[in-house]
Design a protein around this motif. Structure first.
Motif, PDB file in Angstrom:
ATOM      1  N   GLY A  46     -15.763   7.320 -10.247  1.00  0.00           N
ATOM      2  CA  GLY A  46     -14.307   7.340 -10.336  1.00  0.00           C
ATOM      3  C   GLY A  46     -13.669   7.775  -9.027  1.00  0.00           C
ATOM      4  O   GLY A  46     -12.698   7.170  -8.568  1.00  0.00           O
ATOM      5  N   TRP A  47     -14.214   8.820  -8.402  1.00  0.00           N
ATOM      6  CA  TRP A  47     -13.675   9.275  -7.126  1.00  0.00           C
ATOM      7  C   TRP A  47     -13.827   8.196  -6.063  1.00  0.00           C
ATOM      8  O   TRP A  47     -12.943   7.997  -5.215  1.00  0.00           O
ATOM      9  N   LYS A  48     -14.935   7.470  -6.096  1.00  0.00           N
ATOM     10  CA  LYS A  48     -15.175   6.402  -5.130  1.00  0.00           C
ATOM     11  C   LYS A  48     -14.139   5.283  -5.303  1.00  0.00           C
ATOM     12  O   LYS A  48     -13.602   4.747  -4.324  1.00  0.00           O
ATOM     13  N   TYR A  49     -13.847   4.966  -6.549  1.00  0.00           N
ATOM     14  CA  TYR A  49     -12.874   3.902  -6.842  1.00  0.00           C
ATOM     15  C   TYR A  49     -11.482   4.289  -6.351  1.00  0.00           C
ATOM     16  O   TYR A  49     -10.809   3.513  -5.670  1.00  0.00           O
ATOM     17  N   TYR A  50     -11.067   5.522  -6.684  1.00  0.00           N
ATOM     18  CA  TYR A  50      -9.749   5.970  -6.276  1.00  0.00           C
ATOM     19  C   TYR A  50      -9.660   6.150  -4.767  1.00  0.00           C
ATOM     20  O   TYR A  50      -8.592   5.955  -4.163  1.00  0.00           O
ATOM     21  N   GLY A  51     -10.783   6.513  -4.148  1.00  0.00           N
ATOM     22  CA  GLY A  51     -10.801   6.633  -2.699  1.00  0.00           C
ATOM     23  C   GLY A  51     -10.576   5.285  -2.023  1.00  0.00           C
ATOM     24  O   GLY A  51      -9.810   5.181  -1.058  1.00  0.00           O
ATOM     25  N   LYS A  52     -11.231   4.252  -2.546  1.00  0.00           N
ATOM     26  CA  LYS A  52     -11.037   2.904  -1.989  1.00  0.00           C
ATOM     27  C   LYS A  52      -9.611   2.424  -2.203  1.00  0.00           C
ATOM     28  O   LYS A  52      -9.004   1.802  -1.323  1.00  0.00           O
ATOM     29  N   LYS A  53      -9.078   2.710  -3.393  1.00  0.00           N
ATOM     30  CA  LYS A  53      -7.719   2.270  -3.693  1.00  0.00           C
ATOM     31  C   LYS A  53      -6.709   2.974  -2.796  1.00  0.00           C
ATOM     32  O   LYS A  53      -5.766   2.344  -2.270  1.00  0.00           O
ATOM     33  N   THR A  54      -6.899   4.268  -2.589  1.00  0.00           N
ATOM     34  CA  THR A  54      -6.009   5.020  -1.704  1.00  0.00           C
ATOM     35  C   THR A  54      -6.100   4.501  -0.277  1.00  0.00           C
ATOM     36  O   THR A  54      -5.086   4.342   0.414  1.00  0.00           O
ATOM     37  N   GLY A  55      -7.324   4.238   0.174  1.00  0.00           N
ATOM     38  CA  GLY A  55      -7.517   3.709   1.519  1.00  0.00           C
ATOM     39  C   GLY A  55      -6.847   2.353   1.697  1.00  0.00           C
ATOM     40  O   GLY A  55      -6.239   2.073   2.748  1.00  0.00           O
ATOM     41  N   PHE A  56      -6.941   1.511   0.643  1.00  0.00           N
ATOM     42  CA  PHE A  56      -6.318   0.184   0.708  1.00  0.00           C
ATOM     43  C   PHE A  56      -4.804   0.302   0.841  1.00  0.00           C
ATOM     44  O   PHE A  56      -4.199  -0.360   1.696  1.00  0.00           O
ATOM     45  N   TYR A  57      -4.179   1.145   0.026  1.00  0.00           N
ATOM     46  CA  TYR A  57      -2.725   1.302   0.092  1.00  0.00           C
ATOM     47  C   TYR A  57      -2.284   1.969   1.389  1.00  0.00           C
ATOM     48  O   TYR A  57      -1.191   1.685   1.903  1.00  0.00           O
ATOM     49  N   PHE A  58      -3.121   2.848   1.928  1.00  0.00           N
ATOM     50  CA  PHE A  58      -2.790   3.478   3.207  1.00  0.00           C
ATOM     51  C   PHE A  58      -2.772   2.451   4.327  1.00  0.00           C
ATOM     52  O   PHE A  58      -1.839   2.411   5.145  1.00  0.00           O
ATOM     53  N   VAL A  59      -3.798   1.593   4.364  1.00  0.00           N
ATOM     54  CA  VAL A  59      -3.859   0.537   5.376  1.00  0.00           C
ATOM     55  C   VAL A  59      -2.690  -0.434   5.196  1.00  0.00           C
ATOM     56  O   VAL A  59      -2.060  -0.870   6.169  1.00  0.00           O
ATOM     57  N   LEU A  60      -2.379  -0.771   3.933  1.00  0.00           N
ATOM     58  CA  LEU A  60      -1.248  -1.662   3.659  1.00  0.00           C
ATOM     59  C   LEU A  60       0.061  -1.043   4.134  1.00  0.00           C
ATOM     60  O   LEU A  60       0.915  -1.743   4.705  1.00  0.00           O
ATOM     61  N   PHE A  61       0.214   0.266   3.929  1.00  0.00           N
ATOM     62  CA  PHE A  61       1.422   0.962   4.374  1.00  0.00           C
ATOM     63  C   PHE A  61       1.542   0.925   5.901  1.00  0.00           C
ATOM     64  O   PHE A  61       2.628   0.673   6.440  1.00  0.00           O
ATOM     65  N   ILE A  62       0.433   1.143   6.600  1.00  0.00           N
ATOM     66  CA  ILE A  62       0.444   1.106   8.067  1.00  0.00           C
ATOM     67  C   ILE A  62       0.826  -0.284   8.565  1.00  0.00           C
ATOM     68  O   ILE A  62       1.621  -0.441   9.499  1.00  0.00           O
ATOM     69  N   ILE A  63       0.297  -1.322   7.922  1.00  0.00           N
ATOM     70  CA  ILE A  63       0.614  -2.700   8.322  1.00  0.00           C
ATOM     71  C   ILE A  63       2.086  -3.006   8.095  1.00  0.00           C
ATOM     72  O   ILE A  63       2.747  -3.628   8.934  1.00  0.00           O
ATOM     73  N   LEU A  64       2.620  -2.554   6.950  1.00  0.00           N
ATOM     74  CA  LEU A  64       4.040  -2.774   6.661  1.00  0.00           C
ATOM     75  C   LEU A  64       4.932  -2.085   7.687  1.00  0.00           C
ATOM     76  O   LEU A  64       5.919  -2.660   8.158  1.00  0.00           O
ATOM     77  N   ILE A  65       4.590  -0.856   8.037  1.00  0.00           N
ATOM     78  CA  ILE A  65       5.369  -0.127   9.039  1.00  0.00           C
ATOM     79  C   ILE A  65       5.306  -0.855  10.377  1.00  0.00           C
ATOM     80  O   ILE A  65       6.317  -1.030  11.067  1.00  0.00           O
ATOM     81  N   TYR A  66       4.105  -1.316  10.730  1.00  0.00           N
ATOM     82  CA  TYR A  66       3.916  -2.016  11.999  1.00  0.00           C
ATOM     83  C   TYR A  66       4.749  -3.301  12.061  1.00  0.00           C
ATOM     84  O   TYR A  66       5.311  -3.651  13.100  1.00  0.00           O
ATOM     85  N   LEU A  67       4.837  -4.022  10.931  1.00  0.00           N
ATOM     86  CA  LEU A  67       5.553  -5.287  10.895  1.00  0.00           C
ATOM     87  C   LEU A  67       7.066  -5.112  10.755  1.00  0.00           C
ATOM     88  O   LEU A  67       7.841  -5.864  11.348  1.00  0.00           O
ATOM     89  N   LEU A  68       7.484  -4.127   9.948  1.00  0.00           N
ATOM     90  CA  LEU A  68       8.898  -3.991   9.631  1.00  0.00           C
ATOM     91  C   LEU A  68       9.656  -3.083  10.595  1.00  0.00           C
ATOM     92  O   LEU A  68      10.880  -3.209  10.723  1.00  0.00           O
ATOM     93  N   PHE A  69       8.959  -2.173  11.274  1.00  0.00           N
ATOM     94  CA  PHE A  69       9.665  -1.211  12.128  1.00  0.00           C
ATOM     95  C   PHE A  69      10.450  -1.886  13.257  1.00  0.00           C
ATOM     96  O   PHE A  69      11.596  -1.483  13.530  1.00  0.00           O
ATOM     97  N   PRO A  70       9.904  -2.904  13.951  1.00  0.00           N
ATOM     98  CA  PRO A  70      10.711  -3.547  15.008  1.00  0.00           C
ATOM     99  C   PRO A  70      12.022  -4.121  14.475  1.00  0.00           C
ATOM    100  O   PRO A  70      13.064  -4.013  15.139  1.00  0.00           O
ATOM    101  N   PHE A  71      11.976  -4.744  13.282  1.00  0.00           N
ATOM    102  CA  PHE A  71      13.202  -5.298  12.714  1.00  0.00           C
ATOM    103  C   PHE A  71      14.160  -4.172  12.323  1.00  0.00           C
ATOM    104  O   PHE A  71      15.378  -4.277  12.546  1.00  0.00           O
ATOM    105  N   TYR A  72      13.622  -3.087  11.748  1.00  0.00           N
ATOM    106  CA  TYR A  72      14.474  -1.938  11.408  1.00  0.00           C
ATOM    107  C   TYR A  72      15.142  -1.369  12.655  1.00  0.00           C
ATOM    108  O   TYR A  72      16.337  -1.055  12.658  1.00  0.00           O
ATOM    109  N   TRP A  73      14.370  -1.253  13.746  1.00  0.00           N
ATOM    110  CA  TRP A  73      14.929  -0.674  14.971  1.00  0.00           C
ATOM    111  C   TRP A  73      15.988  -1.592  15.569  1.00  0.00           C
ATOM    112  O   TRP A  73      16.962  -1.124  16.160  1.00  0.00           O
ATOM    113  N   THR A  74      15.819  -2.891  15.402  1.00  0.00           N
ATOM    114  CA  THR A  74      16.829  -3.837  15.869  1.00  0.00           C
ATOM    115  C   THR A  74      18.135  -3.638  15.109  1.00  0.00           C
ATOM    116  O   THR A  74      19.220  -3.594  15.706  1.00  0.00           O
ATOM    117  N   VAL A  75      18.041  -3.533  13.784  1.00  0.00           N
ATOM    118  CA  VAL A  75      19.227  -3.308  12.961  1.00  0.00           C
ATOM    119  C   VAL A  75      19.863  -1.960  13.313  1.00  0.00           C
ATOM    120  O   VAL A  75      21.092  -1.851  13.461  1.00  0.00           O
TER     121      VAL A  75
END
Length: 289
Positions: A5-34
């Motif tokens: 169970g800990w292994k499963y939740y660890g992978k899920k947390t890692g996946f959402y963390f990486v997804l969050f970093i990618i979203l910030i990387y992609l959306l931050f330039p547009f946010y800064w432009t606005v």
């Protein structure tokens, strides 16, 4: 079981963390432009910079739409929007019409040299724009074409091969039985293409058409070259590059950011409007059966 169970939740947390970093990387330039587009000249010069527009004296959140007002009062920018719309829409329509015919022939008809033709089309997309610019400019001058027509024809150099290549794969994936049935019913090859096969490629048409429109809308090098002697034909990227400040010796950073937001909004709206078609076009042929 607990360890699993800990292994499963660890992978899920890692996946959402990486997804969050990618979203910030992609959306931050547009946010800064606005964010920058909503700041006055004094707010843009504040140090340290702020993540929201704030009053330089009180620190209160204080956005301004003055940059957008200045942008829409700029006649060159408004004319650039009109030119970009005409050029990008014309290029997209020509690329889709011509590319669909070529893709039908390459994907469904048998003739000598079909495979070499496909590889030549693919090779055309590999040449950098700057390598063909000088020769293309000489040809355009010799033909004495207008700047808008020149841009439309030159943009076909990179939109048509891409459209043809992508559409060919979609036509190849359509069942051959459809053509055979249409032939038995007395349909000509053109009727088979226009009335039966082409409607089935609607997701591909939307996907390739949108990508061709974005490429034409954002193109700068050809537009800068061909409009050098005709300022009235400048497209939006060139018009933004020629921005001058509303005040003498001003660096129009805020106005440029506001113009960038205005130029980006139509593309975002198109993607949101056609998102279902785009997903269908990108995933078509991924699952067989």
């Amino acid at each position: 079981m607990k360890h699993k169970g800990w292994k499963y939740y660890g992978k899920k947390t890692g996946f959402y963390f990486v997804l969050f970093i990618i979203l910030i990387y992609l959306l931050f330039p547009f946010y800064w432009t606005v964010n920058s587009s909503l700041k006055s000249e004094a707010q843009l010069q504040m140090t340290p910079t702020t993540f929201v527009p704030r009053d330089p004296h009180t620190g209160a959140v204080s956005p301004t739409f003055n940059n957008y007002r200045v942008v829409f009062q700029n006649k060159q920018f408004v004319l650039g929007l009109f030119n970009s719309t005409i050029v990008a829409a014309s290029t997209t329509m020509l690329a889709l019409v011509t590319g669909s015919f070529a893709a039908f022939a390459l994907g469904k008809l048998k003739f000598r040299g079909r495979k070499p033709a496909l590889y030549i089309i693919l090779a055309m997309t590999m040449f950098p724009q700057v390598t063909v610019l000088a020769g293309l400019y000489a040809v355009i001058n010799a033909l004495n074409l207008s700047a808008r027509i020149s841009m439309i024809l030159s943009y076909m150099i990179f939109t048509l091969p891409f459209t043809t290549w992508v559409m060919t794969s979609f036509f190849k994936g359509l069942p051959t039985a459809l053509m055979e049935s249409a032939k038995v019913d007395g349909a000509t090859p053109f009727q088979t293409f226009y009335k039966i096969l082409l409607p089935l490629t609607a997701p591909a048409l939307v996907t390739t058409g949108l990508l061709a429109f974005i490429a034409s809308w954002n193109e700068y090098l050809f537009a800068l070259t061909f409009t050098s002697i005709d300022p009235t034909a400048r497209t939006v990227p060139v018009a933004i590059a020629y921005f001058t400040g509303a005040v003498a010796r001003q660096e129009p950073f805020g106005e440029i950011m506001a113009a960038a937001v205005v130029v980006t909004v139509p593309i975002v709206l198109l993607v949101l409007f056609f998102q279902k078609r785009i997903v269908a076009g990108l995933t078509a042929g991924a699952v067989k059966g």
